[in-house]
Design a protein around this motif. Structure first.
Motif, short mmCIF file in Angstrom:
data_model
loop_
_atom_site.label_atom_id
_atom_site.label_comp_id
_atom_site.label_asym_id
_atom_site.label_seq_id
_atom_site.Cartn_x
_atom_site.Cartn_y
_atom_site.Cartn_z
N LEU A 52 -4.69 -21.26 12.39
CA LEU A 52 -3.43 -21.43 13.10
C LEU A 52 -3.10 -22.91 13.24
O LEU A 52 -3.97 -23.73 13.57
CB LEU A 52 -3.50 -20.78 14.49
CG LEU A 52 -2.13 -20.55 15.13
CD1 LEU A 52 -2.14 -19.26 15.92
CD2 LEU A 52 -1.72 -21.71 16.01
N GLN A 53 -1.84 -23.25 12.98
CA GLN A 53 -1.38 -24.63 13.10
C GLN A 53 -0.05 -24.67 13.83
O GLN A 53 0.73 -23.71 13.78
CB GLN A 53 -1.16 -25.25 11.71
CG GLN A 53 -2.41 -25.76 11.05
CD GLN A 53 -2.12 -26.42 9.71
OE1 GLN A 53 -2.22 -25.78 8.67
NE2 GLN A 53 -1.82 -27.71 9.73
N TRP A 54 0.21 -25.81 14.47
CA TRP A 54 1.51 -26.12 15.04
C TRP A 54 2.08 -27.32 14.28
O TRP A 54 1.37 -28.31 14.03
CB TRP A 54 1.41 -26.46 16.52
CG TRP A 54 1.26 -25.27 17.42
CD1 TRP A 54 0.09 -24.75 17.91
CD2 TRP A 54 2.32 -24.47 17.96
NE1 TRP A 54 0.37 -23.67 18.71
CE2 TRP A 54 1.71 -23.48 18.77
CE3 TRP A 54 3.71 -24.50 17.86
CZ2 TRP A 54 2.46 -22.51 19.46
CZ3 TRP A 54 4.44 -23.55 18.54
CH2 TRP A 54 3.83 -22.56 19.33
N ALA A 65 2.17 -21.48 12.59
CA ALA A 65 1.90 -20.81 11.31
C ALA A 65 0.45 -20.40 11.27
O ALA A 65 -0.42 -21.07 11.86
CB ALA A 65 2.23 -21.74 10.14
N GLY A 66 0.18 -19.29 10.59
CA GLY A 66 -1.20 -18.84 10.48
C GLY A 66 -1.41 -18.10 9.18
O GLY A 66 -0.46 -17.69 8.51
N ARG A 67 -2.67 -17.98 8.82
CA ARG A 67 -3.03 -17.29 7.59
C ARG A 67 -3.58 -15.92 7.98
O ARG A 67 -4.44 -15.83 8.85
CB ARG A 67 -4.09 -18.11 6.88
CG ARG A 67 -4.35 -17.73 5.46
CD ARG A 67 -4.92 -18.92 4.74
NE ARG A 67 -6.29 -18.66 4.34
CZ ARG A 67 -6.96 -19.42 3.49
NH1 ARG A 67 -6.40 -20.49 2.99
NH2 ARG A 67 -8.19 -19.12 3.16
N PRO A 68 -3.05 -14.84 7.38
CA PRO A 68 -3.52 -13.50 7.75
C PRO A 68 -5.04 -13.40 7.65
O PRO A 68 -5.66 -13.91 6.71
CB PRO A 68 -2.84 -12.59 6.72
CG PRO A 68 -1.61 -13.34 6.34
CD PRO A 68 -2.00 -14.79 6.38
N GLY A 69 -5.65 -12.74 8.64
CA GLY A 69 -7.09 -12.58 8.65
C GLY A 69 -7.59 -11.70 7.53
O GLY A 69 -6.82 -11.00 6.88
N LEU A 81 0.19 -19.33 4.16
CA LEU A 81 0.44 -19.62 5.56
C LEU A 81 1.78 -18.99 5.91
O LEU A 81 2.79 -19.27 5.27
CB LEU A 81 0.48 -21.15 5.73
CG LEU A 81 0.24 -21.75 7.10
CD1 LEU A 81 -1.16 -21.42 7.59
CD2 LEU A 81 0.45 -23.25 7.05
N ILE A 82 1.75 -18.13 6.94
CA ILE A 82 2.97 -17.46 7.38
C ILE A 82 3.53 -18.23 8.56
O ILE A 82 2.82 -18.45 9.56
CB ILE A 82 2.67 -16.01 7.80
CG1 ILE A 82 1.90 -15.26 6.73
CG2 ILE A 82 3.98 -15.30 8.17
CD1 ILE A 82 2.67 -15.03 5.47
N PHE A 83 4.83 -18.59 8.46
CA PHE A 83 5.47 -19.37 9.51
C PHE A 83 6.23 -18.49 10.48
O PHE A 83 6.77 -17.45 10.11
CB PHE A 83 6.45 -20.37 8.89
CG PHE A 83 5.79 -21.63 8.40
CD1 PHE A 83 5.13 -21.65 7.18
CD2 PHE A 83 5.81 -22.78 9.15
CE1 PHE A 83 4.49 -22.80 6.73
CE2 PHE A 83 5.20 -23.94 8.71
CZ PHE A 83 4.54 -23.95 7.49
N GLY A 84 6.28 -18.95 11.72
CA GLY A 84 7.15 -18.35 12.70
C GLY A 84 8.58 -18.81 12.49
O GLY A 84 8.87 -19.64 11.63
N THR A 85 9.47 -18.27 13.32
CA THR A 85 10.90 -18.56 13.17
C THR A 85 11.29 -19.88 13.83
O THR A 85 12.41 -20.34 13.67
CB THR A 85 11.73 -17.44 13.77
OG1 THR A 85 11.20 -17.13 15.07
CG2 THR A 85 11.66 -16.18 12.91
N GLY A 86 10.38 -20.47 14.58
CA GLY A 86 10.63 -21.80 15.13
C GLY A 86 11.25 -21.79 16.50
O GLY A 86 11.91 -20.83 16.91
N THR A 87 11.03 -22.88 17.24
CA THR A 87 11.71 -23.17 18.51
C THR A 87 12.45 -24.48 18.33
O THR A 87 11.83 -25.50 18.02
CB THR A 87 10.71 -23.29 19.67
OG1 THR A 87 10.12 -22.02 19.94
CG2 THR A 87 11.41 -23.81 20.93
N LEU A 88 13.77 -24.43 18.52
CA LEU A 88 14.58 -25.63 18.41
C LEU A 88 14.64 -26.31 19.77
O LEU A 88 15.16 -25.74 20.73
CB LEU A 88 15.99 -25.27 17.94
CG LEU A 88 17.00 -26.43 17.86
CD1 LEU A 88 16.52 -27.52 16.92
CD2 LEU A 88 18.37 -25.92 17.43
N LEU A 89 14.08 -27.50 19.85
CA LEU A 89 14.00 -28.24 21.11
C LEU A 89 14.93 -29.44 21.07
O LEU A 89 14.91 -30.22 20.12
CB LEU A 89 12.56 -28.72 21.35
CG LEU A 89 12.36 -29.65 22.55
CD1 LEU A 89 12.66 -28.92 23.85
CD2 LEU A 89 10.93 -30.20 22.58
#
Lengths: 111, 113
Positions: free
Chosen positions: A32-34, A88-92, A99-107
């Motif tokens: 898992l990464q940010w 983002a994370g890699r399926p176990g 690496l599968i990414f999330g949809t993001g948070t716009l800050l």
């Protein structure tokens, strides 16, 4: 396939405020990464955090792998923190290295 | 001493043209990737190579052809460009296990007119 949900989708902060961003996975993940994508489009690696807690200056992250979520904490926010935050994370299971990414948070941090 | 470098950063071209994007990493990683970021900022994998061998091809049109001359380079060639190919393309690299994380290049913004 695995789903990655991030919340909130959008966030507006006044400079100096604190915030927590959340990332939920529908199934187990590894690696898992940010990331922070700045307004110039660069993807900057913030944390590699498959489990546990890490801190780097005003940022910290916690991953609870058994409960399939990760949190990113931003303290004393600054205008330079603006941008999109992705987890983002890699399926176990090791069947794939994507690496599968999330949809993001716009800050947006306002002065 | 950039870890993952892509060229060019910007690419504006007409429909129907053929173009290439180059990527190089100096991290000693043996796996490299191409990701596409669409207009809604969603990042999706296109290809993955491990030691010059194609591992992942995610239902990408065959107008897109990756080429890996060695494990430090992964180039992306696109034939007959279409308007819908406009996006930001990111190259990345990692160890085969993904431990220690993935490192991304700074992206190539492709605009097809």
């Amino acid at each position: 396939g695995i789903q990655v949900e991030q919340s909130p989708p959008d966030l507006i902060l006044q400079e100096g405020a604190n915030s927590t961003l959340r990332c939920n996975f529908s199934d187990s993940v590894n690696n898992l990464q940010w990331f922070h994508q700045n307004p110039w489009g660069q993807l900057i690696n913030l944390f590699y955090i498959p489990s546990g807690t890490k801190q780097n200056g005003r940022l910290s992250a916690t991953t609870v792998a058994t409960e399939r979520y990760s949190l990113l904490y931003i303290s004393s926010s600054q205008t330079t923190d603006s941008g999109v935050y992705f987890c983002a994370g890699r399926p176990g299971g090791g069947a794939t290295n994507k690496l599968i990414f999330g949809t993001g948070t716009l800050l947006a941090v306002q002065p | 001493d950039t870890a993952v470098s892509q060229t060019p950063k910007y690419l504006v071209t007409q429909m129907g043209n053929d173009k290439s994007i180059k990527c190089e990493q100096n991290l000693g990683h043996d796996t490299m990737y191409w990701y596409k970021q669409d207009s809604k900022k969603f990042l999706k994998i296109m290809f993955s190579y491990n030691n010059k061998e194609l591992i992942i091809n995610e239902t990408v049109p065959n107008r897109f052809s990756p080429k890996s001359p060695d494990k430090a380079h992964l180039n992306l060639h696109i034939n007959s460009l279409e308007l819908g190919d406009s996006a930001v393309y990111f190259c990345a690299s990692s160890t085969a296990s993904g431990n220690y994380g993935y490192t991304f290049g700074s992206g190539t913004r492709l605009t097809v007119v």
